[in-house]
Write a protein that holds these residues in place. Structure first.
Motif, PDB file in Angstrom:
ATOM      1  N   GLU A 154      34.434 -27.137  -8.913  1.00 10.23           N
ATOM      2  CA  GLU A 154      33.399 -26.381  -9.620  1.00 10.23           C
ATOM      3  C   GLU A 154      32.686 -25.415  -8.682  1.00 10.23           C
ATOM      4  OE1 GLU A 154      32.412 -26.256 -12.972  1.00 10.23           O
ATOM      5  OE2 GLU A 154      34.380 -27.204 -13.092  1.00 10.23           O
ATOM      6  N   ASN A 155      32.350 -25.878  -7.485  1.00 14.60           N
ATOM      7  CA  ASN A 155      31.655 -25.015  -6.525  1.00 14.60           C
ATOM      8  C   ASN A 155      32.523 -23.830  -6.123  1.00 14.60           C
ATOM      9  OD1 ASN A 155      29.432 -26.693  -6.592  1.00 14.60           O
ATOM     10  ND2 ASN A 155      30.031 -27.836  -4.764  1.00 14.60           N
ATOM     11  N   VAL A 156      33.779 -24.090  -5.843  1.00 17.78           N
ATOM     12  CA  VAL A 156      34.688 -23.011  -5.442  1.00 17.78           C
ATOM     13  C   VAL A 156      34.910 -22.047  -6.610  1.00 17.78           C
ATOM     14  CG1 VAL A 156      37.065 -22.545  -4.750  1.00 17.78           C
ATOM     15  CG2 VAL A 156      35.792 -24.348  -3.637  1.00 17.78           C
ATOM     16  N   ARG A 157      34.970 -22.584  -7.814  1.00 22.53           N
ATOM     17  CA  ARG A 157      35.151 -21.730  -8.988  1.00 22.53           C
ATOM     18  C   ARG A 157      33.944 -20.813  -9.174  1.00 22.53           C
ATOM     19  NH1 ARG A 157      34.090 -22.208 -14.417  1.00 22.53           N
ATOM     20  NH2 ARG A 157      33.156 -24.227 -14.050  1.00 22.53           N
ATOM     21  N   HIS A 158      32.743 -21.323  -8.941  1.00 19.26           N
ATOM     22  CA  HIS A 158      31.540 -20.487  -9.033  1.00 19.26           C
ATOM     23  C   HIS A 158      31.543 -19.411  -7.948  1.00 19.26           C
ATOM     24  CE1 HIS A 158      29.488 -22.491 -12.280  1.00 19.26           C
ATOM     25  NE2 HIS A 158      29.725 -23.670 -11.718  1.00 19.26           N
ATOM     26  N   GLU A 159      31.964 -19.768  -6.743  1.00 21.28           N
ATOM     27  CA  GLU A 159      32.058 -18.773  -5.667  1.00 21.28           C
ATOM     28  C   GLU A 159      33.083 -17.701  -6.013  1.00 21.28           C
ATOM     29  OE1 GLU A 159      32.859 -20.835  -2.026  1.00 21.28           O
ATOM     30  OE2 GLU A 159      31.072 -22.090  -2.236  1.00 21.28           O
ATOM     31  N   PHE A 160      34.205 -18.121  -6.602  1.00 16.40           N
ATOM     32  CA  PHE A 160      35.215 -17.150  -7.020  1.00 16.40           C
ATOM     33  C   PHE A 160      34.643 -16.213  -8.076  1.00 16.40           C
ATOM     34  CE2 PHE A 160      38.439 -15.803 -10.041  1.00 16.40           C
ATOM     35  CZ  PHE A 160      39.302 -15.109  -9.203  1.00 16.40           C
TER      36      PHE A 160
END
Length: 169
Positions: A154-160
């Motif tokens: 989820e965190n990486v998806r938000h950063e993306f």
């Protein structure tokens, strides 16, 4: 004679000027249209990647739940597990294809962010067979490994998404 020739001469010069300006402006318009099309395609790919990552996460949670049900001996349904795994494979294929299309078109910063999403999904996939932390099967509480890997995705998806907003829109 000048009264009839002057308007024709002015019209000819204006037409020549209009054609010249049009010839100079047309490549600029075509370049702007091409850049807009590339940005639109990039934005669509980014949206597809985000949706595919969300599907993968949901499918992996469902697979883990089904695996824990089988391990605990309650409500075991092998057909359901196969169905969930097939749905996950479709979502994962979509994720991989979108990452590769982004790698093909760039830019590098967006590709790095997409690869981070892919790696986070792989980490969640590696934890999909994690059993219950306690001895009791709890449908509403996933194991810590699943929860942490899911949070990482989820965190990486938000950063993306933040990177995509800067580079693709």
């Amino acid at each position: 004679m000048w009264t009839t020739l002057a308007p024709a001469l002015v019209a000819a010069i204006a037409a020549l000027g209009g054609v010249t300006v049009g010839a100079l402006v047309e490549p600029l318009k075509l370049g702007a249209a091409r850049r807009a099309r590339v940005r639109e395609e990039r934005a669509a790919r980014c949206a597809t990647l985000i949706e595919a990552a969300m599907k993968c996460r949901a499918r992996l949670w469902a697979l883990n739940l089904e695996h824990r049900r089988v391990a605990s001996g309650t409500e075991a349904d092998p057909a359901r597990e196969n169905e969930l795994f097939e749905l996950y494979r479709v979502a994962r294929k979509e994720l991989r294809q979108t990452v590769m299309l982004l790698r093909l078109s760039g830019p590098d910063k967006l590709v790095e962010a997409a690869m981070a999403v892919w790696e986070a999904e792989r980490a969640l996939r590696a934890a999909r067979f994690t059993g219950d932390d306690g001895a009791v099967f709890d449908r509403n509480q996933p194991p810590k490994a699943i929860h942490e890997a899911s949070r990482g995705l989820e965190n990486v998806r938000h950063e993306f998404a933040m990177t995509a907003r800067k580079l693709a829109v």
